[in-house]
Motif scaffolding. Structure first.
Motif, PDB file in Angstrom:
ATOM      1  N   GLU A 116       1.595  -0.523   9.447  1.00 18.29           N
ATOM      2  CA  GLU A 116       1.240  -0.697   8.036  1.00 18.29           C
ATOM      3  C   GLU A 116       0.379   0.474   7.567  1.00 18.29           C
ATOM      4  N   PRO A 117       0.393   0.772   6.274  1.00 23.38           N
ATOM      5  CA  PRO A 117      -0.466   1.844   5.751  1.00 23.38           C
ATOM      6  C   PRO A 117      -1.940   1.451   5.879  1.00 23.38           C
ATOM      7  N   ALA A 118      -2.755   2.437   6.183  1.00 19.92           N
ATOM      8  CA  ALA A 118      -4.183   2.184   6.329  1.00 19.92           C
ATOM      9  C   ALA A 118      -4.904   2.195   4.978  1.00 19.92           C
ATOM     10  N   GLY A 119      -4.255   2.694   3.938  1.00 23.11           N
ATOM     11  CA  GLY A 119      -4.907   2.884   2.643  1.00 23.11           C
ATOM     12  C   GLY A 119      -5.137   1.593   1.873  1.00 23.11           C
ATOM     13  N   GLY A 120      -5.671   1.771   0.657  1.00 28.74           N
ATOM     14  CA  GLY A 120      -6.050   0.646  -0.185  1.00 28.74           C
ATOM     15  C   GLY A 120      -4.881  -0.247  -0.558  1.00 28.74           C
ATOM     16  N   ARG A 121      -5.161  -1.533  -0.645  1.00 24.80           N
ATOM     17  CA  ARG A 121      -4.142  -2.523  -0.995  1.00 24.80           C
ATOM     18  C   ARG A 121      -3.943  -2.566  -2.506  1.00 24.80           C
ATOM     19  N   LEU A 122      -2.687  -2.741  -2.900  1.00 19.23           N
ATOM     20  CA  LEU A 122      -2.321  -2.725  -4.313  1.00 19.23           C
ATOM     21  C   LEU A 122      -2.043  -4.108  -4.872  1.00 19.23           C
ATOM     22  N   GLY A 123      -1.987  -5.123  -4.008  1.00 16.82           N
ATOM     23  CA  GLY A 123      -1.711  -6.485  -4.437  1.00 16.82           C
ATOM     24  C   GLY A 123      -0.243  -6.842  -4.295  1.00 16.82           C
ATOM     25  N   PRO A 124       0.068  -8.127  -4.088  1.00 19.85           N
ATOM     26  CA  PRO A 124       1.459  -8.554  -3.922  1.00 19.85           C
ATOM     27  C   PRO A 124       2.348  -8.222  -5.117  1.00 19.85           C
ATOM     28  N   GLY A 125       1.770  -8.164  -6.312  1.00 21.96           N
ATOM     29  CA  GLY A 125       2.560  -7.880  -7.503  1.00 21.96           C
ATOM     30  C   GLY A 125       2.970  -6.431  -7.661  1.00 21.96           C
ATOM     31  N   ALA A 126       2.454  -5.528  -6.818  1.00 23.50           N
ATOM     32  CA  ALA A 126       2.777  -4.103  -6.957  1.00 23.50           C
ATOM     33  C   ALA A 126       4.277  -3.844  -6.832  1.00 23.50           C
ATOM     34  N   VAL A 127       4.970  -4.683  -6.075  1.00 19.77           N
ATOM     35  CA  VAL A 127       6.410  -4.489  -5.866  1.00 19.77           C
ATOM     36  C   VAL A 127       7.192  -4.605  -7.173  1.00 19.77           C
ATOM     37  N   THR A 128       6.654  -5.306  -8.157  1.00 14.28           N
ATOM     38  CA  THR A 128       7.391  -5.490  -9.419  1.00 14.28           C
ATOM     39  C   THR A 128       7.529  -4.184 -10.196  1.00 14.28           C
ATOM     40  N   GLY A 129       6.763  -3.163  -9.827  1.00 11.97           N
ATOM     41  CA  GLY A 129       6.884  -1.864 -10.486  1.00 11.97           C
ATOM     42  C   GLY A 129       7.835  -0.909  -9.798  1.00 11.97           C
ATOM     43  N   ALA A 130       8.493  -1.364  -8.737  1.00 10.36           N
ATOM     44  CA  ALA A 130       9.407  -0.486  -7.991  1.00 10.36           C
ATOM     45  C   ALA A 130      10.752  -0.368  -8.708  1.00 10.36           C
ATOM     46  N   ASP A 131      11.339   0.816  -8.635  1.00 10.87           N
ATOM     47  CA  ASP A 131      12.686   1.038  -9.170  1.00 10.87           C
ATOM     48  C   ASP A 131      13.758   0.600  -8.182  1.00 10.87           C
ATOM     49  N   ALA A 132      13.414   0.605  -6.900  1.00  8.00           N
ATOM     50  CA  ALA A 132      14.326   0.154  -5.852  1.00  8.00           C
ATOM     51  C   ALA A 132      13.502  -0.493  -4.755  1.00  8.00           C
TER      52      ALA A 132
ATOM     53  N   ALA B  35       0.863  -1.180   0.000  1.00  6.94           N
ATOM     54  CA  ALA B  35       0.000   0.000   0.000  1.00  6.94           C
ATOM     55  C   ALA B  35       0.899   1.229   0.000  1.00  6.94           C
ATOM     56  N   GLU B  36       0.348   2.337  -0.458  1.00  5.71           N
ATOM     57  CA  GLU B  36       1.158   3.555  -0.584  1.00  5.71           C
ATOM     58  C   GLU B  36       1.303   4.265   0.762  1.00  5.71           C
ATOM     59  N   TYR B  37       2.510   4.771   1.011  1.00  3.48           N
ATOM     60  CA  TYR B  37       2.792   5.538   2.227  1.00  3.48           C
ATOM     61  C   TYR B  37       2.325   6.968   2.014  1.00  3.48           C
ATOM     62  N   THR B  38       1.450   7.436   2.912  1.00  5.80           N
ATOM     63  CA  THR B  38       0.923   8.797   2.803  1.00  5.80           C
ATOM     64  C   THR B  38       1.386   9.677   3.955  1.00  5.80           C
ATOM     65  N   GLY B  39       2.298   9.172   4.773  1.00  5.17           N
ATOM     66  CA  GLY B  39       2.780   9.912   5.933  1.00  5.17           C
ATOM     67  C   GLY B  39       2.544   9.118   7.204  1.00  5.17           C
ATOM     68  N   ALA B  40       3.221   9.541   8.276  1.00 12.26           N
ATOM     69  CA  ALA B  40       3.156   8.805   9.542  1.00 12.26           C
ATOM     70  C   ALA B  40       1.734   8.699  10.081  1.00 12.26           C
ATOM     71  N   ASP B  41       0.897   9.712   9.815  1.00 10.54           N
ATOM     72  CA  ASP B  41      -0.470   9.667  10.331  1.00 10.54           C
ATOM     73  C   ASP B  41      -1.346   8.669   9.582  1.00 10.54           C
ATOM     74  N   GLY B  42      -0.847   8.125   8.479  1.00 12.23           N
ATOM     75  CA  GLY B  42      -1.585   7.117   7.722  1.00 12.23           C
ATOM     76  C   GLY B  42      -1.182   5.695   8.056  1.00 12.23           C
ATOM     77  N   LEU B  43      -0.385   5.503   9.124  1.00 12.56           N
ATOM     78  CA  LEU B  43       0.050   4.172   9.541  1.00 12.56           C
ATOM     79  C   LEU B  43      -0.806   3.672  10.692  1.00 12.56           C
ATOM     80  N   VAL B  44      -1.080   2.381  10.681  1.00 13.07           N
ATOM     81  CA  VAL B  44      -1.849   1.759  11.760  1.00 13.07           C
ATOM     82  C   VAL B  44      -1.059   0.575  12.308  1.00 13.07           C
ATOM     83  N   ARG B  45      -1.272   0.282  13.598  1.00  9.29           N
ATOM     84  CA  ARG B  45      -0.613  -0.859  14.240  1.00  9.29           C
ATOM     85  C   ARG B  45      -1.307  -2.136  13.793  1.00  9.29           C
ATOM     86  N   ALA B  46      -0.521  -3.082  13.312  1.00  4.61           N
ATOM     87  CA  ALA B  46      -1.071  -4.350  12.826  1.00  4.61           C
ATOM     88  C   ALA B  46      -0.514  -5.498  13.656  1.00  4.61           C
TER      89      ALA B  46
END
Length: 200
Positions: free
Chosen positions: A107-123, A90-101
């Motif tokens: 972890e980010p509280a926002g929408g999930r992008l799927g396990p494959g989202a990491v394949t689009g990362a440059d690093a 999930a996308e990081y939107t700032g410290a106030d968007g993190l929840v204890r899991a």
């Protein structure tokens, strides 16, 4: 280079014992130094999307780095632990968007992008306990990042793989297994180390 002996379990135990002796000030200071070093990496300077993680406990602090990347306009993806130990993102939107899991993770509280989202990362910034001179990383043993690295390989993705560690966690030798992957670089509070064996 620190010399540790033994198998993976023994090496993990020895390294975690050293981390247990760190103070909150040690962790905070290391996180600030890591952020300064990591932000100078060309792989991060040119990245549009970085997969990272929120440090917990005595791990080298990542919060300053996450905020600095986001301030640069980088899209930062953070892991969300799934019941089978795989990672969603999930996308990081700032410290106030993190929840204890579960397991004390943030972890980010926002929408999930799927396990494959990491394949689009440059690093991909990886947690770890150690790395050796070849670039062989020692993780915590849960297997979550082994799955991530295998997913990247299957997809033909080739992001920069960077592990964040303390200075004394660059060791003489990390025991390896067939599923283990080399990383391209390690960032510690005092240095950046690159590993030719990883192919960059």
């Amino acid at each position: 280079m620190t010399k540790y002996e033994g198998n993976k379990a023994e090496l993990r135990q020895a390294l975690l014992a050293v981390r247990a002796g760190l103070t909150a000030g040690d962790v905070t200071g290391a996180g600030e130094a890591l952020a300064r070093r990591a932000l100078d990496l060309p792989e991060l300077a040119e990245a549009r999307t970085v997969a990272a993680y929120v440090s917990v406990g005595r791990e080298p602090g990542t919060r300053p780095l996450l905020d600095a990347l986001r301030a640069r306009g980088v899209r930062v993806l953070l892991p969300v632990l799934l019941p089978d130990n795989d990672l969603d993102w999930a996308e990081y939107t700032g410290a106030d968007g993190l929840v204890r899991a579960g397991r004390g993770l943030l972890e980010p509280a926002g929408g999930r992008l799927g396990p494959g989202a990491v394949t689009g990362a440059d690093a991909v910034l990886l947690p770890g306990l150690a790395v050796d001179g070849r670039g062989m990383r020692l993780g915590r043993g849960g297997g979550s990042y082994d799955r991530v690295l295998a997913r990247l390989a299957r997809a033909g993705a080739d992001p920069a793989l960077v592990v964040l560690l303390y200075d004394d966690e660059v060791v003489a030798r990390v025991p390896e297994e067939p599923h283990d992957h080399l990383v391209h670089a390690a960032v510690t509070p005092s240095a950046v180390r690159r590993f030719a064996a990883a192919g960059r």
